[in-house]
Design a protein around this motif. Structure first.
Motif, PDB file in Angstrom:
ATOM      1  N   THR A 188      -0.398  18.724  -9.034  1.00 26.68           N
ATOM      2  CA  THR A 188      -1.258  17.984  -8.068  1.00 26.68           C
ATOM      3  C   THR A 188      -0.044  16.515  -7.839  1.00 26.68           C
ATOM      4  N   VAL A 189       0.450  15.984  -8.887  1.00 25.96           N
ATOM      5  CA  VAL A 189       1.340  14.664  -8.865  1.00 25.96           C
ATOM      6  C   VAL A 189       2.311  15.107  -7.873  1.00 25.96           C
ATOM      7  N   PRO A 190       3.341  15.896  -8.137  1.00 27.63           N
ATOM      8  CA  PRO A 190       4.514  16.215  -7.343  1.00 27.63           C
ATOM      9  C   PRO A 190       4.029  16.581  -5.816  1.00 27.63           C
ATOM     10  N   VAL A 191       3.009  17.171  -5.473  1.00 29.20           N
ATOM     11  CA  VAL A 191       2.623  17.327  -4.119  1.00 29.20           C
ATOM     12  C   VAL A 191       2.249  15.972  -3.477  1.00 29.20           C
ATOM     13  N   ALA A 192       1.535  15.360  -4.409  1.00 34.76           N
ATOM     14  CA  ALA A 192       0.890  14.025  -3.696  1.00 34.76           C
ATOM     15  C   ALA A 192       2.008  12.858  -3.967  1.00 34.76           C
ATOM     16  N   MET A 193       3.232  13.215  -4.633  1.00 34.78           N
ATOM     17  CA  MET A 193       4.169  12.188  -4.817  1.00 34.78           C
ATOM     18  C   MET A 193       4.459  11.043  -3.542  1.00 34.78           C
ATOM     19  N   PRO A 194       4.581  11.579  -2.361  1.00 34.49           N
ATOM     20  CA  PRO A 194       4.732  10.559  -1.284  1.00 34.49           C
ATOM     21  C   PRO A 194       3.481   9.698  -1.009  1.00 34.49           C
ATOM     22  N   GLY A 195       2.260  10.155  -1.369  1.00 32.49           N
ATOM     23  CA  GLY A 195       1.334   8.959  -1.157  1.00 32.49           C
ATOM     24  C   GLY A 195       1.441   8.155  -2.413  1.00 32.49           C
TER      25      GLY A 195
ATOM     26  N   ILE B 175       3.965   7.367  -4.272  1.00 32.78           N
ATOM     27  CA  ILE B 175       5.060   6.424  -3.814  1.00 32.78           C
ATOM     28  C   ILE B 175       4.646   5.295  -2.993  1.00 32.78           C
ATOM     29  N   ALA B 176       3.892   5.624  -1.751  1.00 26.17           N
ATOM     30  CA  ALA B 176       3.274   4.664  -0.705  1.00 26.17           C
ATOM     31  C   ALA B 176       2.408   3.407  -1.502  1.00 26.17           C
ATOM     32  N   ALA B 177       1.670   3.877  -2.337  1.00 30.24           N
ATOM     33  CA  ALA B 177       0.689   3.265  -3.207  1.00 30.24           C
ATOM     34  C   ALA B 177       1.348   2.277  -4.025  1.00 30.24           C
ATOM     35  N   GLY B 178       2.578   3.037  -4.634  1.00 28.14           N
ATOM     36  CA  GLY B 178       3.178   2.143  -5.458  1.00 28.14           C
ATOM     37  C   GLY B 178       4.057   1.031  -4.862  1.00 28.14           C
ATOM     38  N   LEU B 179       4.503   1.235  -3.617  1.00 32.06           N
ATOM     39  CA  LEU B 179       5.430   0.426  -2.859  1.00 32.06           C
ATOM     40  C   LEU B 179       4.351  -0.808  -2.063  1.00 32.06           C
ATOM     41  N   LEU B 180       3.114  -0.465  -1.994  1.00 31.35           N
ATOM     42  CA  LEU B 180       2.331  -1.460  -1.308  1.00 31.35           C
ATOM     43  C   LEU B 180       1.844  -2.127  -2.693  1.00 31.35           C
TER      44      LEU B 180
END
Length: 271
Positions: A184-191, A193-198
């Protein structure tokens, strides 16, 4: 054919106009940062003699290096602490409907509380009940305000196609934790990273908590830049130079993170 070219030209002109409006403040700040203090105040604006004296003054006359280091420390620590907790909270809400939508709406509603309502109790806690250094108090406060926001963003990422992949991993003998961390975490990694960036940007720009919970040695960039306004007026030329330096990390990282940001937001929007 001509009508199509005219429509395309009109679209480009409109987009160019909006881009100019967005870029104008940055160009204005850049002009002020490269000119001398006397020319910076003149209206109509003048270019004057171009130089880097304001950037030199930022590092020599002010504690810009300490402000910058404190902002990096607080933003990075707050993001690293908030991200795993927000991911697990979002996963629980997406998979098990923990608390249902009332809980998630309550999490979202917590972002509507005025910061001044929360900062005063935090100030009393960190100064009387649990005295902690300024940077620690600011980091804890940023975690408290970033975690609900990041969890709300990531909840939709775990509701996407990762559910089927996780179920397939469970059929192959993986535990719930193994399926979560390895699938789950690798597949959702783009999301993620997006949340971490925000979350990083929110922490980087935060002012009120850093002002009231910190001290002189723990001033962040937002508080430090505000201190350039004195009883004699605003040191506008050094302030412009410091502002551009404060924007530099985000502007430098944005091209590398743009792919993950767009992909992550798209993953959360498409179910």
């Amino acid at each position: 054919m001509r009508s199509a070219r005219g429509a395309a030209l009109l679209r480009h002109l409109i987009l160019g106009g909006f881009s100019a409006v967005i870029a104008m403040p940055l160009l204005w700040v850049l002009r002020v940062s490269l000119t001398d203090k006397a020319t910076a105040y003149r209206l109509p604006p003048e270019i004057g003699e171009i130089g880097l004296q304001n950037y030199v003054e930022v590092f020599t006359a002010f504690d810009f290096t300490r402000w910058f280091g404190n902002s990096v420390t607080v933003a990075v620590l707050a993001t690293l602490v908030s991200l795993p907790a927000a991911a697990m909270m979002a996963y629980a809400a997406a998979r098990f409907r923990t608390g249902g939508w009332p809980l998630m709406l309550g999490v979202l509603a917590s972002q509507m509380i005025p910061p001044i309502v929360l900062v005063l109790p935090m100030f009393l806690v960190f100064t009387t009940l649990v005295p902690v250094p300024g940077l620690v108090a600011i980091t804890i406060a940023h975690v408290a305000i970033n975690l609900p926001f990041m969890a709300w963003i990531m909840a939709s990422f775990f509701d996407a196609d990762t559910r089927m992949l996780e179920e397939a991993a469970r059929c192959d003998g993986a535990t719930r934790w193994q399926a979560f961390t390895r699938i789950t975490v690798p597949v959702a990694m783009p999301g993620i990273i997006a949340a971490g960036l925000l979350g990083f940007i929110l922490s980087w720009n935060e002012f009120l908590y850093a002002l009231l919970l910190g001290n002189h040695s723990s001033q962040t960039l937002a508080v430090g830049l505000a201190s350039l306004e004195t009883h004699a007026g605003v040191n506008i030329a050094p302030l412009a130079a410091a502002t551009l330096l404060a924007l530099a990390p985000v502007l430098l990282l944005l091209p590398f993170l743009q792919t993950y940001l767009v992909k992550g937001l798209s993953l959360g929007a498409l179910k």
